[in-house]
Design an enzyme around this catalytic site. Structure first.
Site, short mmCIF file in Angstrom:
data_model
loop_
_atom_site.label_atom_id
_atom_site.label_comp_id
_atom_site.label_asym_id
_atom_site.label_seq_id
_atom_site.Cartn_x
_atom_site.Cartn_y
_atom_site.Cartn_z
N ARG A 1 -3.30 -6.91 -0.83
CA ARG A 1 -4.27 -7.86 -0.28
C ARG A 1 -5.46 -8.03 -1.22
O ARG A 1 -5.84 -7.10 -1.94
CB ARG A 1 -4.75 -7.42 1.10
N GLU B 1 -0.41 3.20 7.65
CA GLU B 1 -0.56 4.03 6.43
C GLU B 1 -2.03 4.38 6.23
O GLU B 1 -2.92 3.56 6.44
CB GLU B 1 0.03 3.30 5.22
N GLN C 1 -9.22 2.96 0.48
CA GLN C 1 -9.44 1.77 -0.34
C GLN C 1 -10.56 0.90 0.23
O GLN C 1 -11.37 0.35 -0.53
CB GLN C 1 -8.13 0.98 -0.44
N THR D 1 -6.35 -4.79 -3.32
CA THR D 1 -5.32 -3.76 -3.43
C THR D 1 -4.01 -4.41 -3.82
O THR D 1 -3.95 -5.62 -4.05
CB THR D 1 -5.13 -3.02 -2.09
N CYS D 2 -2.95 -3.61 -3.87
CA CYS D 2 -1.63 -4.16 -4.21
C CYS D 2 -1.21 -5.25 -3.22
O CYS D 2 -0.54 -6.20 -3.61
CB CYS D 2 -0.57 -3.06 -4.20
N ALA E 1 -1.83 7.47 -12.35
CA ALA E 1 -2.16 8.76 -11.72
C ALA E 1 -3.11 8.56 -10.55
O ALA E 1 -3.87 9.45 -10.21
CB ALA E 1 -2.77 9.70 -12.75
N GLY E 2 -3.04 7.37 -9.95
CA GLY E 2 -3.89 7.08 -8.80
C GLY E 2 -3.34 7.68 -7.52
O GLY E 2 -2.38 8.46 -7.52
N SER F 1 -1.27 -3.30 7.54
CA SER F 1 -0.68 -2.88 6.27
C SER F 1 0.81 -3.20 6.21
O SER F 1 1.47 -3.37 7.24
CB SER F 1 -0.88 -1.38 6.05
#
Length: 418
Positions: free
Chosen positions: A52, A114, A120, A49-50, A190-191, A109
């Site tokens: 990790r 969150e 994810q 992810t952004c 657009a995620g 997080s």
């Protein structure tokens, strides 16, 4: 069999390293194939992810296991091992289980509690199942983590306040612009994160939104919901000048918005300021953009100070959630250990049944040949008893020779002796 969790995150590595260790959706299958081809790996899940990149693995214990896995990760991403080693964390068995549960529950997080991370993690697990063999213990660990995350959200107030990277991006915009009702916002991607941003902006009366995305269909569904215009990524250069705020979050491996593009937009805007919030990893906006006058660039790491102000009310809930995780992780490890015992029990029972069947067959054969029934039954009982107690007897004798009283007591207890 050992369960492992290793990786880097926003707490251990800057975005400049994290973006070099990401696994893009296009290459994830190839990465999983390569990972599962390693001789020590029985099953694996890649979470990228952004904030990790983590590997969750079921492995066979061996010498230099850590070195082998770090080498694979560095070779795959063409990284220097020393660059990664200083930022890498490594969790094993109970710690690995606890870590995954904390991650899925939002306790690890950037934004405490969150909810997006659970989706994810679920997607990472689902992706690992597509054509890839996974170890049952690893599958059970993920399924258990999903239920723990649900329990944390249900039984605590961890998600009571609307705090997220998307929320923080909108908070930043509100701090810089007195009113959002008169600004034009360009959303790139657009995620899920951009969906949240768009909804937050709509709640704060933003009237003009433009959504740029690689596929028009996905963007159009979001645009219809929030009343936005849709453009393609190739149109960004021409439309950038219209935007007062740009918020970008795509999975592109290369920057989408470059310094030259922003320079042209600023010139057309007669140097009216632009706010650019890049919450993508790898970054969507070239870092050099931040050096331009009137271009105010913030990365996902810069949002930390904003996010910190919104976390106070979640701290007490986090303590409750940690207690739940500790309890659930302990129960999972007890189940896992029991699985090992179950296999031993099955083997022991199977061995005993083989002995029984072998001796019963011989006894029946002797009876059919006219042998004395009483003698045959006594012989069967004697042989069966001796065969069944042979191995425990040897273990008792060896423990006695070794002076191992603890083992003797364990064996006595196992055999039901007073």
């Amino acid at each position: 069999m050992t369960l492992l969790a290793l990786g880097i995150n926003h707490k251990t590595a800057p975005v400049s390293l994290r973006e070099r260790v990401t696994f893009s959706p296009d290459t994830l299958d190839q990465a999983l194939d390569s990972l599962l081809a390693q001789p020590m790996v029985q099953g694996g899940v890649v979470l990228s992810t952004c904030n990790r990149t983590e590997l969750y693995l079921s492995v066979e214990e061996q010498d230099n296991l850590q070195e082998a896995l770090i080498r694979w990760l560095c070779d795959y991403h063409n990284l220097n091992e020393d660059d990664l080693r200083n930022s890498l964390y490594w969790h094993q068995d109970n710690d690995a289980v606890s870590h995954l549960m904390r991650v899925a529950s939002g306790l690890d997080s950037l934004v405490l509690g969150e909810p997006q991370i659970l989706g994810q993690v679920k997607k990472a697990f689902a992706d690992s199942q597509k054509g890839h063999l996974n170890a049952s213990a690893l599958e059970r660990m993920f399924q258990k983590s999903f239920s723990v995350a649900k329990r944390v959200r249900t039984e605590t107030d961890i998600g009571a306040s609307a705090v997220s990277v998307a929320f923080a991006a909108c908070t930043l915009a509100r701090q810089i612009f007195e009113s959002l009702s008169t600004v034009t916002v360009l959303l790139v991607g657009a995620g899920e994160t951009i969906e949240l941003v768009a909804r937050h902006l709509r709640e704060h009366k933003v009237q003009k939104m433009i959504i740029a995305n690689r596929t028009r269909e996905r963007a159009q569904a979001l645009a219809d919901e929030v009343g936005a215009e849709v453009i393609s990524l190739s149109d960004i250069d021409a439309r950038l000048q219209d935007a007062d705020i740009i918020i970008s979050s795509t999975a592109s491996p290369l920057p989408i918005i470059g310094k030259g593009m922003v320079e042209r937009a600023l010139k057309s805007r007669r140097n009216q300021p632009m706010l650019l919030v890049d919450i993508a990893v790898p970054r969507d906006v070239e870092p050099e953009v931040g050096k331009l006058a009137n271009a105010y660039l913030y990365s996902v790491d810069d949002l930390q100070s904003i996010i910190s102000h919104n976390l106070v009310q979640r701290q007490a809930a986090a303590v409750e959630a940690e207690t739940i995780v500790e309890q659930e992780a302990s129960e999972f490890m007890a189940w896992l250990r029991a699985q090992g015992a179950s296999e031993t029990i099955r083997e022991y029972r199977s061995q005993s049944e083989q002995i029984r069947d072998e001796l019963t067959t011989k006894a029946l054969s002797a009876l059919q040949q006219g042998g004395d029934a009483q003698a045959i039954l006594q012989d069967l009982a004697w042989k069966l008893t001796n065969r069944l107690i042979h191995a425990p007897t040897k273990s008792l004798q060896q423990a006695a020779r070794d002076g191992d009283d603890e083992r003797l007591n364990i064996l006595r207890d196992s055999l039901g002796l007073e």
